[in-house]
Design a protein around this motif. Structure first.
Motif, PDB file in Angstrom:
ATOM      1  N   GLN A 149      -8.887   7.183  -2.200  1.00  0.00           N
ATOM      2  CA  GLN A 149      -9.440   6.283  -3.205  1.00  0.00           C
ATOM      3  C   GLN A 149      -8.384   5.970  -4.259  1.00  0.00           C
ATOM      4  OE1 GLN A 149     -12.212   4.620  -3.257  1.00  0.00           O
ATOM      5  NE2 GLN A 149     -13.189   5.576  -1.495  1.00  0.00           N
ATOM      6  N   ALA A 150      -8.380   4.737  -4.716  1.00  0.00           N
ATOM      7  CA  ALA A 150      -7.402   4.289  -5.713  1.00  0.00           C
ATOM      8  C   ALA A 150      -8.112   3.898  -6.998  1.00  0.00           C
ATOM      9  CB  ALA A 150      -6.605   3.105  -5.170  1.00  0.00           C
ATOM     10  N   GLU A 199     -11.545   0.563   7.734  1.00  0.00           N
ATOM     11  CA  GLU A 199     -11.616   0.358   6.288  1.00  0.00           C
ATOM     12  C   GLU A 199     -12.797   1.150   5.739  1.00  0.00           C
ATOM     13  OE1 GLU A 199     -11.179  -3.462   3.352  1.00  0.00           O
ATOM     14  OE2 GLU A 199     -12.542  -3.655   5.061  1.00  0.00           O
ATOM     15  N   ARG A 208       0.833  -1.200   0.000  1.00  0.00           N
ATOM     16  CA  ARG A 208       0.000   0.000   0.000  1.00  0.00           C
ATOM     17  C   ARG A 208       0.874   1.259   0.000  1.00  0.00           C
ATOM     18  NH1 ARG A 208      -5.646  -0.344   1.478  1.00  0.00           N
ATOM     19  NH2 ARG A 208      -6.242  -2.528   1.767  1.00  0.00           N
ATOM     20  N   LEU A 265      -2.291   2.817  -6.723  1.00  0.00           N
ATOM     21  CA  LEU A 265      -1.955   1.942  -5.601  1.00  0.00           C
ATOM     22  C   LEU A 265      -3.063   1.947  -4.545  1.00  0.00           C
ATOM     23  CD1 LEU A 265       1.772   3.021  -5.038  1.00  0.00           C
ATOM     24  CD2 LEU A 265       0.968   0.884  -6.071  1.00  0.00           C
ATOM     25  N   PRO A 266      -3.324   0.800  -3.920  1.00  0.00           N
ATOM     26  CA  PRO A 266      -4.194   0.814  -2.735  1.00  0.00           C
ATOM     27  C   PRO A 266      -3.511   1.612  -1.634  1.00  0.00           C
ATOM     28  CG  PRO A 266      -3.106  -1.314  -2.956  1.00  0.00           C
ATOM     29  CD  PRO A 266      -2.772  -0.538  -4.200  1.00  0.00           C
ATOM     30  N   LYS A 267      -4.291   2.269  -0.784  1.00  0.00           N
ATOM     31  CA  LYS A 267      -3.700   3.237   0.142  1.00  0.00           C
ATOM     32  C   LYS A 267      -4.081   2.972   1.589  1.00  0.00           C
ATOM     33  CE  LYS A 267      -3.560   6.682  -3.506  1.00  0.00           C
ATOM     34  NZ  LYS A 267      -4.221   5.782  -4.505  1.00  0.00           N
ATOM     35  N   VAL A 309      -9.698  -1.840  -4.493  1.00  0.00           N
ATOM     36  CA  VAL A 309      -9.341  -2.171  -3.115  1.00  0.00           C
ATOM     37  C   VAL A 309      -9.715  -0.993  -2.231  1.00  0.00           C
ATOM     38  CG1 VAL A 309      -7.470  -2.786  -1.543  1.00  0.00           C
ATOM     39  CG2 VAL A 309      -7.432  -3.610  -3.902  1.00  0.00           C
ATOM     40  N   GLN A 310     -10.514  -1.259  -1.212  1.00  0.00           N
ATOM     41  CA  GLN A 310     -10.947  -0.175  -0.337  1.00  0.00           C
ATOM     42  C   GLN A 310      -9.758   0.397   0.444  1.00  0.00           C
ATOM     43  OE1 GLN A 310     -13.646   1.280  -0.385  1.00  0.00           O
ATOM     44  NE2 GLN A 310     -15.332  -0.097  -0.884  1.00  0.00           N
ATOM     45  N   PRO A 311      -9.680   1.727   0.568  1.00  0.00           N
ATOM     46  CA  PRO A 311      -8.611   2.305   1.384  1.00  0.00           C
ATOM     47  C   PRO A 311      -8.791   1.969   2.853  1.00  0.00           C
ATOM     48  CG  PRO A 311     -10.175   3.994   0.691  1.00  0.00           C
ATOM     49  CD  PRO A 311     -10.558   2.749  -0.020  1.00  0.00           C
ATOM     50  N   ARG A 328     -11.339   9.846   2.857  1.00  0.00           N
ATOM     51  CA  ARG A 328     -11.778   8.744   1.989  1.00  0.00           C
ATOM     52  C   ARG A 328     -11.585   9.108   0.523  1.00  0.00           C
ATOM     53  NH1 ARG A 328     -17.541   6.634   2.509  1.00  0.00           N
ATOM     54  NH2 ARG A 328     -16.649   5.138   1.036  1.00  0.00           N
ATOM     55  N   VAL A 388      -7.756   1.110  -8.317  1.00  0.00           N
ATOM     56  CA  VAL A 388      -8.008  -0.328  -8.241  1.00  0.00           C
ATOM     57  C   VAL A 388      -9.183  -0.571  -7.309  1.00  0.00           C
ATOM     58  CG1 VAL A 388      -5.616  -0.924  -8.709  1.00  0.00           C
ATOM     59  CG2 VAL A 388      -6.343  -0.562  -6.349  1.00  0.00           C
TER      60      VAL A 388
END
Length: 332
Positions: free
Chosen positions: A186-187, A324, A84, A155-157, A191-193, A182, A189
């Protein structure tokens, strides 16, 4: 890899003054209860004074949070996972950050801070300490959504918001900030930050007051530095010697309040506008809300974050919460 020069996203006028700083000070001084938001403490001098505060005997939060970061590194690694981009909101000198970065093997580090000089020095130290880690400092007001460097957009963060800075804000403002985080995190991808956030806990008021009114007067100097900054940057004439530092516990609101109290009647100008204070009148400069498990979870939930893990120091004075982003749902 060396830290980059960084992105400057602060809106300044032709004289180099932060427009939001001027607007907040003037609006706050016009109120019946004069107030200036605590985020304006942190010019370079204020940032250094705060670092001095964190080393005081009375100021327990930094030691308590550092203890958690040192003791729970394996738990952080398992709960967060590698890869991340760590986005630190209000990074300051980033003294706790190496503990987190060492634990979770991030893909990049993006420190955000409104104090540009302090930010770049800290980013350079982190880049030297972690030579294989891309470091992208961004000078910005993180109270609103921040456009991050394109190199980390996919990238997920993981947001990192240590130190219980969230406690400086009234609940409405805190929820607004957590919502804007939030958006920042946000990315591209699916994947939730995630967000790792510090929250100080309710405890004996004597312990709390001592942490915000230390015997050496460092916190008082930190509070009064706000006046020096206003005078220097906004062509102001506030007599700093006519103001004194006050810290008090407000039990109904579960918070420590810091004020600057006039010790005599004064009149002054700020950016060409006239103001006056009577003896005993105050400028409200900081809140530091303290939380229980339920109140902390409720604050996060109101902003669209779902708490996943919670860690305490050995004395149960301070908490770090991993949350999350809550997926959209059609439910009450």
């Amino acid at each position: 890899m060396a830290a980059r020069e960084g992105m400057a996203l602060v809106d300044r006028d032709e004289a180099g003054v932060d427009r939001a700083f001027r607007a907040d000070v003037l609006a706050g001084l016009r109120q019946a209860q004069k107030a200036v938001p605590a985020r304006w403490f942190y010019d370079d001098a204020g940032s250094q004074l705060f670092e001095d505060i964190t080393r005081l005997e009375e100021y327990y939060p930094t030691r308590a949070e550092t203890e958690i970061l040192e003791a729970r590194s394996r738990a952080f690694a398992m709960a967060i996972g590698p890869g991340r981009a760590v986005v630190e909101f209000g990074s300051g000198s980033s003294v706790k950050t190496p503990l987190l970065l060492s634990a979770i093997k991030p893909a990049a580090y993006v420190p955000l801070d409104i104090s540009g000089g302090f930010l770049r020095e800290a980013a350079a130290r982190l880049a030297h300490q972690f030579p294989g880690l891309p470091v992208h400092p961004v000078e910005a007001d993180f109270m609103r959504e921040v456009a991050l460097p394109a190199s980390v957009s996919a990238l997920p963060k993981l947001g990192f918001f240590p130190g219980s800075t969230i406690g400086n804000m009234v609940p409405r403002t805190a929820v607004d900030l957590l919502r804007s985080m939030r958006l920042t995190l946000q990315a591209d991808v699916g994947v939730q930050p995630m967000l790792l956030i510090g929250m100080d806990l309710v405890k004996n008021p004597r312990v709390l007051i001592a942490a915000y009114d230390d015997a050496k007067g460092v916190t008082a100097a930190f509070n009064l530095n706000l006046v020096h900054r206003i005078n220097r940057e906004l062509a102001s004439t506030i007599p700093a010697d006519a103001l004194r530092h006050v810290a008090r516990w407000e039990d109904d609101l579960a918070r420590v309040e810091m004020h600057l109290e006039a010790v005599r009647d004064i009149a002054f100008e700020v950016s060409g506008q006239h103001f006056a204070m009577q003896a005993g009148e105050t400028i409200h400069t900081e809140n530091s809300h303290k939380f229980t498990r339920r109140s902390g979870n409720l604050l996060l939930a109101a902003a669209g974050w779902t708490p996943r893990r919670r860690w305490l120091d050995s004395a149960r004075r301070f908490s770090l919460i991993l949350a999350e982003a809550t997926a959209p749902r059609n439910a009450p």
